[in-house]
Write a protein that holds these residues in place. Sequence first.
Motif, mmCIF file in Angstrom:
data_model
loop_
_atom_site.group_PDB
_atom_site.id
_atom_site.type_symbol
_atom_site.label_atom_id
_atom_site.label_comp_id
_atom_site.label_asym_id
_atom_site.label_seq_id
_atom_site.Cartn_x
_atom_site.Cartn_y
_atom_site.Cartn_z
ATOM 1 N N LEU A 106 48.214 36.269 35.995
ATOM 2 C CA LEU A 106 47.595 37.152 36.990
ATOM 3 C C LEU A 106 46.146 36.753 37.259
ATOM 4 C CD1 LEU A 106 49.012 40.624 35.855
ATOM 5 C CD2 LEU A 106 49.690 39.271 37.854
ATOM 6 N N THR A 107 45.430 36.381 36.203
ATOM 7 C CA THR A 107 44.033 35.963 36.369
ATOM 8 C C THR A 107 43.943 34.699 37.217
ATOM 9 O OG1 THR A 107 43.441 36.894 34.202
ATOM 10 C CG2 THR A 107 41.920 35.308 35.162
ATOM 11 N N THR A 108 44.846 33.747 36.972
ATOM 12 C CA THR A 108 44.860 32.506 37.751
ATOM 13 C C THR A 108 45.140 32.791 39.222
ATOM 14 O OG1 THR A 108 45.698 31.324 35.808
ATOM 15 C CG2 THR A 108 45.858 30.192 37.924
ATOM 16 N N ILE A 109 46.099 33.675 39.481
ATOM 17 C CA ILE A 109 46.450 34.029 40.863
ATOM 18 C C ILE A 109 45.271 34.703 41.557
ATOM 19 C CG2 ILE A 109 47.909 35.513 42.286
ATOM 20 C CD1 ILE A 109 50.154 35.016 40.201
ATOM 21 N N ILE A 110 44.620 35.648 40.855
ATOM 22 C CA ILE A 110 43.470 36.351 41.438
ATOM 23 C C ILE A 110 42.350 35.359 41.748
ATOM 24 C CG2 ILE A 110 41.617 38.006 40.948
ATOM 25 C CD1 ILE A 110 43.692 39.592 39.297
ATOM 26 N N ALA A 111 42.069 34.441 40.811
ATOM 27 C CA ALA A 111 41.013 33.453 41.020
ATOM 28 C C ALA A 111 41.341 32.552 42.204
ATOM 29 C CB ALA A 111 40.806 32.614 39.758
ATOM 30 N N LEU A 112 42.617 32.176 42.354
ATOM 31 C CA LEU A 112 43.025 31.319 43.472
ATOM 32 C C LEU A 112 42.871 32.063 44.798
ATOM 33 C CD1 LEU A 112 44.238 28.748 44.647
ATOM 34 C CD2 LEU A 112 46.517 29.690 44.181
ATOM 35 N N VAL A 113 43.274 33.321 44.835
ATOM 36 C CA VAL A 113 43.143 34.114 46.064
ATOM 37 C C VAL A 113 41.677 34.241 46.463
ATOM 38 C CG1 VAL A 113 43.426 36.426 47.060
ATOM 39 C CG2 VAL A 113 45.289 35.395 45.742
ATOM 40 N N VAL A 114 40.809 34.481 45.478
ATOM 41 C CA VAL A 114 39.374 34.570 45.762
ATOM 42 C C VAL A 114 38.849 33.226 46.265
ATOM 43 C CG1 VAL A 114 37.087 34.938 44.746
ATOM 44 C CG2 VAL A 114 38.978 36.445 44.123
ATOM 45 N N ALA A 115 39.330 32.134 45.650
ATOM 46 C CA ALA A 115 38.892 30.804 46.075
ATOM 47 C C ALA A 115 39.290 30.515 47.523
ATOM 48 C CB ALA A 115 39.493 29.735 45.157
ATOM 49 N N LEU A 116 40.482 30.978 47.907
ATOM 50 C CA LEU A 116 40.988 30.698 49.250
ATOM 51 C C LEU A 116 40.423 31.630 50.312
ATOM 52 C CD1 LEU A 116 44.766 30.007 48.458
ATOM 53 C CD2 LEU A 116 42.961 28.334 48.891
ATOM 54 N N TYR A 117 40.195 32.895 49.936
ATOM 55 C CA TYR A 117 39.844 33.895 50.953
ATOM 56 C C TYR A 117 38.530 34.627 50.683
ATOM 57 C CZ TYR A 117 44.790 33.178 51.958
ATOM 58 O OH TYR A 117 46.004 32.606 52.243
ATOM 59 N N GLY A 118 37.849 34.299 49.566
ATOM 60 C CA GLY A 118 36.619 34.994 49.227
ATOM 61 C C GLY A 118 35.520 34.741 50.246
ATOM 62 N N SER A 119 34.732 35.769 50.511
ATOM 63 C CA SER A 119 33.629 35.643 51.457
ATOM 64 C C SER A 119 32.452 34.924 50.819
ATOM 65 C CB SER A 119 33.172 37.029 51.932
ATOM 66 O OG SER A 119 32.584 37.743 50.859
ATOM 67 N N LYS A 120 31.494 34.570 51.638
ATOM 68 C CA LYS A 120 30.288 33.904 51.138
ATOM 69 C C LYS A 120 29.570 34.785 50.127
ATOM 70 C CE LYS A 120 25.894 31.878 52.652
ATOM 71 N NZ LYS A 120 25.004 31.630 53.812
ATOM 72 N N ASN A 121 29.581 36.101 50.362
ATOM 73 C CA ASN A 121 28.905 37.036 49.448
ATOM 74 C C ASN A 121 29.523 37.008 48.058
ATOM 75 O OD1 ASN A 121 27.162 37.904 51.446
ATOM 76 N ND2 ASN A 121 28.506 39.569 52.108
ATOM 77 N N VAL A 122 30.843 36.819 48.007
ATOM 78 C CA VAL A 122 31.520 36.753 46.701
ATOM 79 C C VAL A 122 31.027 35.541 45.929
ATOM 80 C CG1 VAL A 122 33.736 36.409 45.550
ATOM 81 C CG2 VAL A 122 33.569 38.005 47.464
ATOM 82 N N PHE A 123 30.938 34.387 46.593
ATOM 83 C CA PHE A 123 30.562 33.157 45.898
ATOM 84 C C PHE A 123 29.073 33.111 45.554
ATOM 85 C CE2 PHE A 123 34.631 31.893 47.685
ATOM 86 C CZ PHE A 123 35.231 31.392 46.547
ATOM 87 N N GLU A 124 28.281 33.971 46.194
ATOM 88 C CA GLU A 124 26.882 34.064 45.799
ATOM 89 C C GLU A 124 26.751 34.663 44.400
ATOM 90 O OE1 GLU A 124 24.923 36.189 48.905
ATOM 91 O OE2 GLU A 124 24.705 34.425 50.185
#
Length: 496
Positions: A372-390
């Motif tokens: 589940l953690t891997t899937i969540i991290a992948l979803v964030v990597a694919l669709y995360g906004s710029k604010n998330v990666f800040e």
Amino acid sequence: MIVYSFLFFLLLFTLIGVSSSFKSKKNNSDYLLAGHNTPPWMAALSAVATNNSGYMFIGLIGYTYTSGIQSSWIMIGWIVGDYIMSMFVHKKLREVTEAEDLLSFGGVLSRWQRGTSFRKLRFIAGLITFIFLGVYAAAQFKAGSKALHVLFGWDYSTGAIIGAIIVFAYCLSGGIRASIWTDAAQSFVMIVAMGMLFVVGVNEVGGYGQYVDKLNAVSPGYLSFMPTGLEVGGASGVFLFILGWVFAGFGVIGQPHIMIRFMTIDDTKHMNKTRMYYYAWFIAFTVMTIGAGLTARLLLPNSANFDAELALPMMSQMLLPEILIGVVLAGIFAATMSTADSQVLSCSAAFTRDLMPKKSDNVYLTKLATALTTIIALVVALYGSKNVFELVLLSWSILAACFGPLLFIYAMKKQVSEFTGIAMMVIGGATTVIWMVQGLGGIIYEVAPGIVMGLITYLVLSQTKFNDIISSNKVKDARTQEAAEFGNDGSQEFSS
């Protein structure tokens, strides 16, 4: 040929990780801590890879390319700070981990003091770990695809998906042991590859004498160790710059995905040997990385459109046979995965050991959390906004400021109440955020004021009744109590 070579060596790294499953004992202690059976040299190489691989192969080479040999101060400060803290913390951490049967970093922080169990602190520590390491892992998946996008023309999502699948495959099968084995293999490959690039690059420019002369000609201060372009001028600015990176080294003890490596070694008596391997490899890596960055400056054009973070793969294309280019690219990609897999496993431990209201010692539940953690991290990597990666910019500093001061105070054998521990984490982390938001990072790296405020919080509260350990936090046998809490029925080896 380059693509086939890349895929072959990537598959080889994956198979090394998956093969670790043959030593698996199918319990949480083995899955999350390799059964406390990791040889010192392997734990050391893995810790170096997890600590620095992605940053060194991409960030430090890029910084050296643009700024010159002054980049050495970043790693000198970092290694000095890391070494100082290792003398106080690492061996005691390994001893407490085994004595109290602890598998998560939150568990360590909540039960370091024998006879105590800080449940609220453990939940908060688990939440901080899950959020910031989870986003950090997502950023690793995204960063790992950058070179593939530029060099092969692959879509960014392709690299992220490949990375997530590989991490999922070997983490699910071998847990932390798979991560450690893969890290060690990747470390060997990359230090050899960078050494080759350095030697071939020096010969390409006409030998060592020509190499130094041409570096001197890049710019007046390119080979000067004196840091330039600092916000604070004079000797004070240089001192604060170096001190900030020493504090970054201090902050290593606050990184769950790195410290877990030292928790896995086979015997506390081997900690000095582990540290010897760790710092020898760390220094060798640093020297090779800076050398590769300097060489890249002579071989690759410095133009407005050039991305210095791609210097290593581009230099390998220029100097090496196609099969070795594939090795370098696989190593760079594996470097980001060596950090991501460690973060995914630390998040899994935090979720199942620190955050779940109903505890379970079932190893398959932990593996489900890994998935589940891997899937969540992948979803964030694919669709995360710029604010998330800040948030990634803050992740290292926040973890360092939240956990580092508390772990250090524990190692100094000082009494800490749950209230004091939580206050140290909150105030240290908040100070780091405020320092960065206010744009004060140019004065000194934001991890420094965060750690200092965490320690000051302890010094103040330790003189008050708030540092008294209340009766509800005291237990006669924390291990027995938590065994019941985790629902251990004796069918599995209990660990918390």
